[in-house]
Every structure is written in structure tokens, then in C-alpha cells.
Design an enzyme around this catalytic site. Structure first.
Site, PDB file in Angstrom:
ATOM      1  N   TYR B 185       0.847  -1.191   0.000  1.00 52.49           N
ATOM      2  CA  TYR B 185       0.000   0.000   0.000  1.00 52.49           C
ATOM      3  C   TYR B 185       0.877   1.233   0.000  1.00 52.49           C
ATOM      4  O   TYR B 185       2.059   1.169   0.296  1.00 52.49           O
ATOM      5  CB  TYR B 185      -0.923   0.015   1.222  1.00 52.49           C
ATOM      6  CG  TYR B 185      -0.235   0.355   2.521  1.00 52.49           C
ATOM      7  CD1 TYR B 185       0.323  -0.633   3.313  1.00 52.49           C
ATOM      8  CD2 TYR B 185      -0.142   1.681   2.946  1.00 52.49           C
ATOM      9  CE1 TYR B 185       0.953  -0.318   4.499  1.00 52.49           C
ATOM     10  CE2 TYR B 185       0.483   2.003   4.143  1.00 52.49           C
ATOM     11  CZ  TYR B 185       1.035   0.996   4.912  1.00 52.49           C
ATOM     12  OH  TYR B 185       1.653   1.314   6.082  1.00 52.49           O
ATOM     13  N   CYS B 186       0.259   2.363  -0.335  1.00 53.13           N
ATOM     14  CA  CYS B 186       0.984   3.614  -0.173  1.00 53.13           C
ATOM     15  C   CYS B 186       0.026   4.728   0.208  1.00 53.13           C
ATOM     16  O   CYS B 186      -0.653   4.648   1.218  1.00 53.13           O
ATOM     17  CB  CYS B 186       1.837   3.970  -1.384  1.00 53.13           C
ATOM     18  SG  CYS B 186       0.988   4.012  -2.947  1.00 53.13           S
ATOM     19  N   ARG B 187      -0.074   5.755  -0.588  1.00 50.66           N
ATOM     20  CA  ARG B 187      -0.766   6.962  -0.123  1.00 50.66           C
ATOM     21  C   ARG B 187      -2.266   6.891  -0.297  1.00 50.66           C
ATOM     22  O   ARG B 187      -3.021   7.303   0.559  1.00 50.66           O
ATOM     23  CB  ARG B 187      -0.257   8.179  -0.872  1.00 50.66           C
ATOM     24  CG  ARG B 187       1.205   8.425  -0.652  1.00 50.66           C
ATOM     25  CD  ARG B 187       1.501   9.860  -0.893  1.00 50.66           C
ATOM     26  NE  ARG B 187       1.594  10.140  -2.301  1.00 50.66           N
ATOM     27  CZ  ARG B 187       2.738  10.268  -2.961  1.00 50.66           C
ATOM     28  NH1 ARG B 187       3.873  10.125  -2.337  1.00 50.66           N
ATOM     29  NH2 ARG B 187       2.746  10.540  -4.234  1.00 50.66           N
TER      30      ARG B 187
END
Lengths: 229, 229
Positions: B185-187
Site C-alpha cells: 500500500y501507499c498513499r
DNA sequence: CTTCTATTCAAATGATTTATTGAATAATTG
DNA sequence: CAATTATTCAATAAATCATTTGAATAGAAG
């Protein structure tokens, strides 16, 4: 329109393109006339001429704005005979409009100033929640006023509501019981018609309030809807 | 700024002004760079220099865009010593951003095309829902990968997640158990980093998926957050 | 007090947008 | 088939916006 990154290794360009697509939706929301058209469409399907009339724009101009809304994926169109009918592309657009209004209401100081300057006594005009209204309507404790144009009223309205467009409000006033509380609504939480109606009714000494939000929100909340004259 | 209707009988002008105020929020959302800044700010408070670095804009340019976002009521700023820190003005801005993404995703054909062209096999990259992930993390069934830069990771991350920025992914790869499933995942739901990481991991034959949405959404959903290194 | 740094302001340019106009399209009607 | 109507397209001028550049501000450190 915008060139698309042709290979998957070009991350920067992909990111750029992606945000540009989101921005296209934002751009569609960046013009007051388009927002007004969307609010109007939130009530249901409408023809170009109707939309032009209500927004005060030329037909050609209206058509252009509608084109942009379609390109942003906010509206869909359907051709029936001579006329072209536009509608919102989904309920998520209503959600989006609500979120936009919410943020603007809560954070833009100018909106508050504008609303306050328009309504002399703000607290007296606190809107009545939808579910509370429904209960009172059933027991005939309030008169519900739908101040939208007849066509919109016919397309769907709050059960038991009386359709009294603003220009006929003065006449209707006389027939009202001064003790009976009145609740006015129109298109959306910021539709001017309801603000205006309540302000006028209160001038005459009647107990009037706005309904929370407007008809599109009422409908979306799954509350009962009445149709026809 | 805009002249305000001075008396209540001038309905058209009031209406016009009101929609113009809403449009100002829309206008703030009408530029890809500003949307990127907002997505970045959705993770928490950030300084101007950081924002400039991540967006690839000049500091002066970034400052201008931040100014516009502030005028639209989307961000607030706080001065501490030399630096000025910006943050979203409220959770409703996150809601608004989500609604915007949602509409764009569902309705803008180009976004889909863009995403599809980037991810060769779309179905294999179906995101994993947040709540499902939480359960599996607890039982150590998955390795959660946070592919954001270290600063963002330190500011808050999913409990148990390992911080592996994209440029260190190759090294980290070798230490992984090929049987263990990986969730990246990221932002936000469209942050390219996670897409990219998953694509690379799958190239190496590992079982990798994206997490549904990103960290800001995780946090907003009230799920547990871990801080620090 | 002077120097340094982070940020903002201000002016200039090139690119978009808006509203208007008149022509073009496409489906209905006589 | 010609005339009519509703809508869209295309071209224009005026207005607004995005970005760059360099200067100005305000606080911190020496």
C-alpha cells in the site's frame, strides 16, 4: 485528448496523467453555471432547453457546459425524438456534490458571510431535519411548501407538500393559518428559493423554517416520494 | 472579492454568488498538481519544501498552489519557527477527495484505460479489503509492505507493516519467502507506488496484491495506526 | 546587528476558459 | 421532399489561470 504514457516504465508520466484525469472532474466542478446545472439535474432527467431556461444561459452555452460535464463523466445523455435529455451519471455524483457543498459550507468564510447577509436572523432559520419532518407531516402539524417550478414538483415531491412557486407566494399567504408552522424546501440545501420563501413568510409574521437539504437529498435518503400534480 | 448582493430582493445575484463560492472549491480541485498536494496532505501535516519535493514543483509554485487551496478552505497553515506547515482543514476534505476519485474511477473511461494499460493483468491485482487484511496481519499470514518514503512511514503506518521504498525493493525481494503473500500500500487508492511494487513482485513470481485504498483511508476508517521507525 | 534560510509576494508570459455568434446536423412535421 | 425545430459544432474576443522568475518578508542563528 491528453497523451497517455505509452509504456509502463514511465512512472512519472503515469502519475501525472492519472491526476490529470481526476482534475478533469474537478474542472467540471469549477464553474458556477455547471454546478447549478448539476444541482438541477440532481432532481432528475431534464432537456437542454429546460436547463437553459433555469440557468439563464443561452441554449448553445448550456449545451457546451453539458458537453464538458459529460466528458468528465458526471452526466449522461439520451436522445428521444427531437430532444436530448441529460441526467446525472450516478448517485455517486450526488454524493460528490454533497461533499463539495459540505466543505464549502464548513470552510469557506465567504459562504457563511453570504448566507448570513441574506438571512437577517440566522438562528431562527435553522433547518428542520428530514426525519423529524416526516413524522409531523403525517400528523398534519406542519404545512410543507414546495417552492420549485411546477414541472419539478410534478416530477416528484415530498408527500403532502403544496406546490407554491415564489411568484404565487403572496396570494397563497392569505389563505394560511397563522398558527400553522410552515416548512419550505426546494432543490438542495442551498437553493435560494427556500431561503427566500422562508424570509418572506417570516416577514409576514408566520412561523416558517427551511427543510434540511432539499428534494434530491430527500429522495436519495430513500424517503417516500409522491408524483404528479 | 466578488460583489455581494446588497438587498434580499436580488435573488439572481445571490444565487450567482453562492454558486460562485462553491465553484471556488471546485476550482481548487481542477488542477492535477493541487490534487497531488492534497493527496499528500491527506497523510498529515507537511512543510512547503517537502510538498515541493514530492510534487516536483518549484517551491514558489507550490506555495502559490497552497495559497489557492487555503483560499478555497481546503487546507490550513501553521507557522513554527522558520517553516510553515500545511494540513487539510478537516476530515470532510478527505471525504471530498474520496468522492472525487470515486466518480472519476467509475465514470471516466480514460482513467480505466490508463489503469489497465499500466497493469497488464488487472484481475490478478484486485485490491484486498482493509478489514480482511487486519485479520490476516494478526495471524501473520501476510507481509504488509509500506512502499512510501521513510518520512511518511514514520508519521504513521499500518501495524506490522515493513517500510520498503521502491528503490530498495529489489534487495528486499531476496529475503522474502516465496510462499508468503504480500500486500502493498501507499498513499491512496491510486498511488502509483503500490501498483508498481505489486507489478514488480509479481514479475518475480511472488504472490502480491494491493491493499484497498491507501493509508489515509485506513486512518480515517479508525483502524489502528503505528508510529515511529 | 548582520547573515542566513524558508516562505511568500509581484510581475510577466503563454495557455485555457467563457460567452457569444452564426452555421451545421438530425429528427420530426406538413 | 421541403420546412421546422432542438441541439450541437466552430470560431471569436475577453477574461482568467498556471508557471516562471526575481525580489521581499519574517524569523533564527551567529
Amino acid at each position: 485528448m491528453a497523451a497517455m504514457s505509452s509504456n509502463t516504465s514511465n512512472k512519472g508520466s503515469f502519475k501525472h496523467d492519472l491526476f490529470a484525469q481526476f482534475a478533469r472532474v474537478g474542472k467540471a466542478l469549477s464553474n458556477g453555471n455547471r454546478l447549478e446545472l448539476l444541482e438541477f439535474l440532481a432532481q432528475g432527467e431534464r432537456g437542454v432547453d429546460e436547463l437553459a431556461r433555469v440557468s439563464g444561459l443561452s441554449v448553445a452555452n448550456t449545451s457546451q457546459h453539458l458537453q464538458q460535464l459529460r466528458q468528465a463523466g458526471l452526466v449522461l445523455s439520451r436522445k428521444d425524438g427531437l430532444k436530448v435529455y441529460y441526467r446525472l451519471s450516478g448517485d455517486d455524483v450526488i454524493t460528490l456534490l454533497g461533499a463539495l457543498r459540505g466543505v464549502a459550507e464548513r470552510h469557506v468564510a465567504d459562504v457563511e458571510r453570504l448566507v448570513n447577509s441574506y438571512l437577517t436572523v440566522k438562528d431562527d432559520l435553522e433547518p428542520i431535519p428530514r426525519d423529524e419532518l416526516l413524522g409531523r407531516v403525517k400528523h398534519d402539524l406542519v404545512t410543507v411548501l414546495d417552492v420549485r417550478p411546477p414541472e419539478e414538483y410534478a416530477a416528484g415531491h415530498v408527500p403532502g407538500a403544496v406546490n407554491v412557486p415564489l411568484d404565487k407566494l403572496e396570494q397563497y399567504l392569505l389563505a394560511l393559518d397563522p398558527q400553522q408552522e410552515i416548512v419550505a424546501y426546494c432543490r438542495g440545501p442551498h437553493c435560494v428559493l427556500a431561503f427566500d420563501a422562508v424570509a418572506r413568510l417570516r416577514e409576514k409574521g408566520l412561523k416558517a423554517r427551511r427543510m434540511q437539504d432539499g428534494f434530491p437529498e430527500w429522495k436519495q435518503a430513500g424517503l417516500p416520494v409522491e408524483e404528479g400534480e
